[in-house]
Enzyme design. Structure first.
Site, PDB file in Angstrom:
ATOM      1  N   GLY A   1      21.336   9.256 -32.878  1.00  0.00           N
ATOM      2  CA  GLY A   1      20.811   9.885 -31.824  1.00  0.00           C
ATOM      3  C   GLY A   1      21.150   9.371 -30.252  1.00  0.00           C
ATOM      4  N   ALA A   2      21.863   8.336 -30.613  1.00  0.00           N
ATOM      5  CA  ALA A   2      22.316   7.441 -29.281  1.00  0.00           C
ATOM      6  C   ALA A   2      23.630   8.126 -29.076  1.00  0.00           C
ATOM      7  CB  ALA A   2      22.442   5.971 -29.408  1.00  0.00           C
TER       8      ALA A   2
ATOM      9  N   GLY B   1       0.904  -1.132  -0.144  1.00  0.00           N
ATOM     10  CA  GLY B   1      -0.096   0.190  -0.052  1.00  0.00           C
ATOM     11  C   GLY B   1       0.830   1.206   0.072  1.00  0.00           C
ATOM     12  N   GLY B   2       0.463   2.135   0.902  1.00  0.00           N
ATOM     13  CA  GLY B   2       1.024   3.580   1.125  1.00  0.00           C
ATOM     14  C   GLY B   2       2.812   3.357   1.331  1.00  0.00           C
TER      15      GLY B   2
HETATM   16  C1  HXC Z   1      -3.596  -3.234  10.663  1.00  0.00           C
HETATM   17  C2  HXC Z   1      -2.393  -5.040   9.985  1.00  0.00           C
HETATM   18  C3  HXC Z   1      -2.228  -4.631   8.744  1.00  0.00           C
HETATM   19  C4  HXC Z   1      -2.997  -3.297   8.405  1.00  0.00           C
HETATM   20  C5  HXC Z   1      -1.303  -6.759   8.863  1.00  0.00           C
HETATM   21  N1  HXC Z   1      -1.680  -6.180  10.023  1.00  0.00           N
HETATM   22  N2  HXC Z   1      -1.565  -5.595   7.952  1.00  0.00           N
HETATM   23  N3  HXC Z   1      -3.089  -4.375  10.972  1.00  0.00           N
HETATM   24  N4  HXC Z   1      -3.464  -2.818   9.433  1.00  0.00           N
HETATM   25  N5  HXC Z   1      -2.753  -2.744   7.213  1.00  0.00           N
HETATM   26  C6  HXC Z   1      -1.713  -7.025  11.066  1.00  0.00           C
HETATM   27  C7  HXC Z   1      -2.580  -8.350  11.176  1.00  0.00           C
HETATM   28  O1  HXC Z   1      -3.960  -8.130  11.453  1.00  0.00           O
HETATM   29  C8  HXC Z   1      -1.935  -9.084  11.950  1.00  0.00           C
HETATM   30  O2  HXC Z   1      -2.472  -8.912  13.511  1.00  0.00           O
HETATM   31  C9  HXC Z   1      -0.437  -9.118  11.908  1.00  0.00           C
HETATM   32  O3  HXC Z   1      -0.342  -7.730  11.090  1.00  0.00           O
HETATM   33  C10 HXC Z   1       0.446  -9.750  10.982  1.00  0.00           C
HETATM   34  O4  HXC Z   1      -0.503 -10.049   9.901  1.00  0.00           O
HETATM   35  P1  HXC Z   1      -0.666 -11.257   9.286  1.00  0.00           P
HETATM   36  O5  HXC Z   1      -1.812 -11.004   8.107  1.00  0.00           O
HETATM   37  O6  HXC Z   1      -0.703 -12.284  10.296  1.00  0.00           O
HETATM   38  O7  HXC Z   1       1.012 -11.747   8.734  1.00  0.00           O
HETATM   39  P2  HXC Z   1       1.265 -12.252   7.153  1.00  0.00           P
HETATM   40  O8  HXC Z   1       0.478 -13.555   7.048  1.00  0.00           O
HETATM   41  O9  HXC Z   1       2.736 -12.376   7.342  1.00  0.00           O
HETATM   42  O10 HXC Z   1       0.599 -11.513   5.939  1.00  0.00           O
HETATM   43  C11 HXC Z   1       1.259 -10.043   6.168  1.00  0.00           C
HETATM   44  C12 HXC Z   1       0.547  -9.141   5.191  1.00  0.00           C
HETATM   45  C13 HXC Z   1      -1.101  -9.246   5.325  1.00  0.00           C
HETATM   46  C14 HXC Z   1       0.837  -9.810   3.745  1.00  0.00           C
HETATM   47  C15 HXC Z   1       1.163  -7.777   5.124  1.00  0.00           C
HETATM   48  O11 HXC Z   1      -1.003  -8.898   6.473  1.00  0.00           O
HETATM   49  C16 HXC Z   1      -1.719  -8.331   4.483  1.00  0.00           C
HETATM   50  O12 HXC Z   1      -1.946  -8.435   3.236  1.00  0.00           O
HETATM   51  N6  HXC Z   1      -1.979  -7.062   4.929  1.00  0.00           N
HETATM   52  C17 HXC Z   1      -2.717  -6.039   4.121  1.00  0.00           C
HETATM   53  C18 HXC Z   1      -1.833  -5.406   3.102  1.00  0.00           C
HETATM   54  C19 HXC Z   1      -2.624  -4.515   2.240  1.00  0.00           C
HETATM   55  O13 HXC Z   1      -3.431  -4.681   1.423  1.00  0.00           O
HETATM   56  N7  HXC Z   1      -2.223  -3.166   2.765  1.00  0.00           N
HETATM   57  C20 HXC Z   1      -2.687  -1.936   2.025  1.00  0.00           C
HETATM   58  C21 HXC Z   1      -3.365  -1.141   3.085  1.00  0.00           C
HETATM   59  S1  HXC Z   1      -3.791   0.137   1.935  1.00  0.00           S
HETATM   60  P3  HXC Z   1      -2.204 -10.004  14.811  1.00  0.00           P
HETATM   61  O14 HXC Z   1      -2.798  -8.950  15.640  1.00  0.00           O
HETATM   62  O15 HXC Z   1      -3.209 -11.104  14.170  1.00  0.00           O
HETATM   63  O16 HXC Z   1      -0.659 -10.440  14.853  1.00  0.00           O
HETATM   64  C22 HXC Z   1      -2.820   1.541   1.987  1.00  0.00           C
HETATM   65  C23 HXC Z   1      -3.510   2.677   1.206  1.00  0.00           C
HETATM   66  C24 HXC Z   1      -2.377   3.564   1.421  1.00  0.00           C
HETATM   67  O17 HXC Z   1      -1.841   1.208   2.441  1.00  0.00           O
HETATM   68  C25 HXC Z   1      -2.416   4.256  -0.006  1.00  0.00           C
HETATM   69  C26 HXC Z   1      -1.500   5.545   0.024  1.00  0.00           C
HETATM   70  C27 HXC Z   1      -1.118   5.778  -1.428  1.00  0.00           C
END
Ligand code: HXC
Length: 528
Positions: free
Chosen positions: A418-419, A183-184
């Protein structure tokens, strides 16, 4: 930190010793982290944020800020989980005694996700780095915007991007991806000057595989979507790919040793190793005289640079052009070179982007540029034209034209069309141009030229093959002989290949105090 009730009961004013003990205990607990989460981090083949900082920074140099910071988020149970640090370790330390500012995201806390407090900590070290004029390094391991903190998380990212851009060209910025960077967080890596990734554990993407499947129906793994292989070879986002965290963080230290602190200082110099003026006999045999025979340009770089040592950027992306940092006579230089072993060293869309960004980095940070030319031209064809080879090639042209650092061109063999112009020719402002006796600087190679300008004559000739051979000979003798360009003052010297290192070293020394002003303007309009 909170003072334990028994300490408060003990006396109206707890003793200094008890307060110190309490502080020690809290700091130790915070640094130790949650044992289960740390075990999980290790089981994923990843180190913790603090272990990483210990590898990156000089021993004992880290000054941490806001260790006791906690988020203030409400709802979704967040008020019951308020870990210290808020999932990012931030501060300043040294690398080889030079100050840098760093953050390391802690995946064991909310998956390293970024909420308001987390973002403010990163922003604070960015502000400090800019104020101090020191490199800024981010160690990323994060699930992206912290979902529970909603728009505050997005606002946090915006503030980071704004600072990335303000700091661009002022202090070197390095992004290191050591886990997910979703994401961000991904945008910060694209705004940095250099991005490192670790092969099996790092992933960079805007939306993870689950979202991809939900939106497009496509099933894809994390690595296929945004692993180091993808970004090191396809997207060009990863400047360096390393096998593990240790080698990756060691390489960050190496890179920092070649960079200046900021745009007003110069890269650190080393004492010269071996006389730069000595001749390099191997250079006479590395490059075949025939213009179309390949050879590895990296062998030329090894002869040119101190200790034969250089740091190549984007090794597996657009390998038809080489971009590398090395030293000549102890001084850091950036080298751009065509690579005849890949696509005959042509310039294309990706090679133009890669070299343009490198030239702009060198120019922003007072690193002289040496350009080694052996280029048959831009890659022709519909695919390249439609992909915007003109627009992307113009980026490289633009980058050279605006560069005010010392610039030296060395034409090794062919330099067509050109290169030739784009690869730092005299016309676009190189300071010194050297050419080997094998140089062939022309609008195009002899074969193509003869076919065009003598088409009618050749089709009417009684013996077209014999006539073509004569015309080729005439073209070479009249238009591409070794001194042709030097006679016109567009090459400053035709040099013996073995003198290349010496000529470049003397040239760089001559240009060391070069000053060049450009007309005042808000900014140019780079063809993005
Ligand atoms: C809050 C989060 C989180 C998030 C992970 N966690 N991502 N908490 N916000 N974005 C937390 C999980 O709930 C979990 O908490 C712990 O972190 C570990 O995550 P897991 O999923 O258990 O780990 P893993 O299997 O290793 O997977 C990691 C991961 C997955 C691939 C990063 O968590 C994931 O896909 N997260 C979302 C990724 C995503 O799409 N982010 C985009 C956000 S939008 P617990 O309590 O269970 O330990 C964004 C927009 C900004 O960023 C745009 C700006 C330009």
């Amino acid at each position: 930190m909170s003072i334990a009730p028994e300490v408060l009961k003990e006396a109206a004013a707890p003793s200094m010793d008890r307060l110190r003990e309490e502080l020690d205990r809290t700091r130790e607990e915070v640094a130790r982290g949650n044992a289960r989460a740390v075990d999980r981090q290790h089981s994923l083949g990843k180190r913790t944020a603090r272990e990483r900082l210990a590898l990156l920074l000089d021993e004992g140099s880290f000054l941490e800020i806001e260790m006791l910071r906690r988020h203030r988020a409400q709802g979704l149970g967040m008020e019951r989980q308020r870990p210290h640090t808020d999932g990012v370790v931030a501060g300043s330390g040294t690398i080889d005694g030079r100050r840098v500012f760093v953050y390391a995201q802690d995946f064991t806390i909310f998956g390293g996700s970024l909420g308001e407090a987390h973002a403010q900590k990163i922003q604070k070290v960015m502000d400090l780095a800019l104020a101090a004029g020191s490199p800024f390094i981010g160690l990323n391991d994060s699930g992206g915007a912290r979902i529970q903190e909603g728009v505050q998380s997005l606002n946090g990212y915006g503030g980071i991007f704004q600072r990335n851009v303000q700091a661009s060209g002022v202090i070197p910025q390095i992004a290191v991806v050591l886990g997910p960077c979703a994401g961000g967080a991904a945008y910060s890596t694209a705004l940095a000057d250099f991005t490192f990734m670790v092969r099996d554990t790092a992933q960079l993407y805007l939306t993870g595989p689950d979202v991809v499947e939900a939106v497009t129906g496509e099933r894809i793994t994390h690595a296929e979507l945004g692993g180091a292989q993808v970004h090191g070879t396809r997207s060009g986002l990863a400047t360096f790919v390393h096998e593990d965290e240790e080698s990756c963080l060691a390489a960050v230290r190496d890179l920092v040793s070649m960079l200046p602190d900021n745009n007003l200082s110069r890269p650190p110099t080393l004492p010269p190793r071996g006389a730069a003026t000595e001749s390099r006999p191997r250079l006479a045999s590395i490059v075949p005289v025939e213009p179309n025979k390949p050879y590895d340009m990296r062998l030329v770089l090894a002869e040119l640079l101190d200790d034969g040592d250089f740091l190549e950027l984007h090794q597996s992306w657009a390998p038809n052009v080489i971009c590398a940092l090395g030293r000549v006579d102890g001084h850091v230089v950036g080298v751009v070179g065509n690579q005849p072993t890949v696509l005959a060293g042509v310039l294309d869309v990706t090679a133009s982007q890669k070299a343009a960004r490198f030239v702009r980095f060198c120019d922003a940070f007072s690193i002289p540029i040496v350009t080694l030319v052996d280029v048959p031209g831009f890659l022709p064809g519909k695919e390249q034209e439609h992909a915007g080879v003109i627009r992307h090639g113009a980026k490289l042209l633009y980058a050279y034209c605006e560069a005010t650092v010392p610039r030296i061109q060395v034409v090794i063999r062919k330099a067509y069309g050109g290169a030739y112009i784009v690869m730092d020719s005299r016309s676009i402002g190189t300071d010194l141009s050297f050419a080997w006796p094998t140089n062939e600087i022309a609008v195009m190679g002899a074969e193509g030229a003869v076919n065009i300008i003598h088409r009618k004559e050749l089709s009417a000739a009684a013996d077209p093959a014999a006539r073509r051979a004569e015309l080729l000979e005439q073209y070479r003798a009249e238009l591409v002989h070794p001194a042709y360009t030097a006679e016109r003052g567009l090459v400053d010297a035709v040099i013996d290949p073995v003198e290349t290192r010496s000529a470049v070293a003397r040239g760089l020394s001559m240009l060391r105090d070069k000053r060049k002003q450009t007309p005042p303007r808000k900014h140019g309009n780079l063809p993005l």
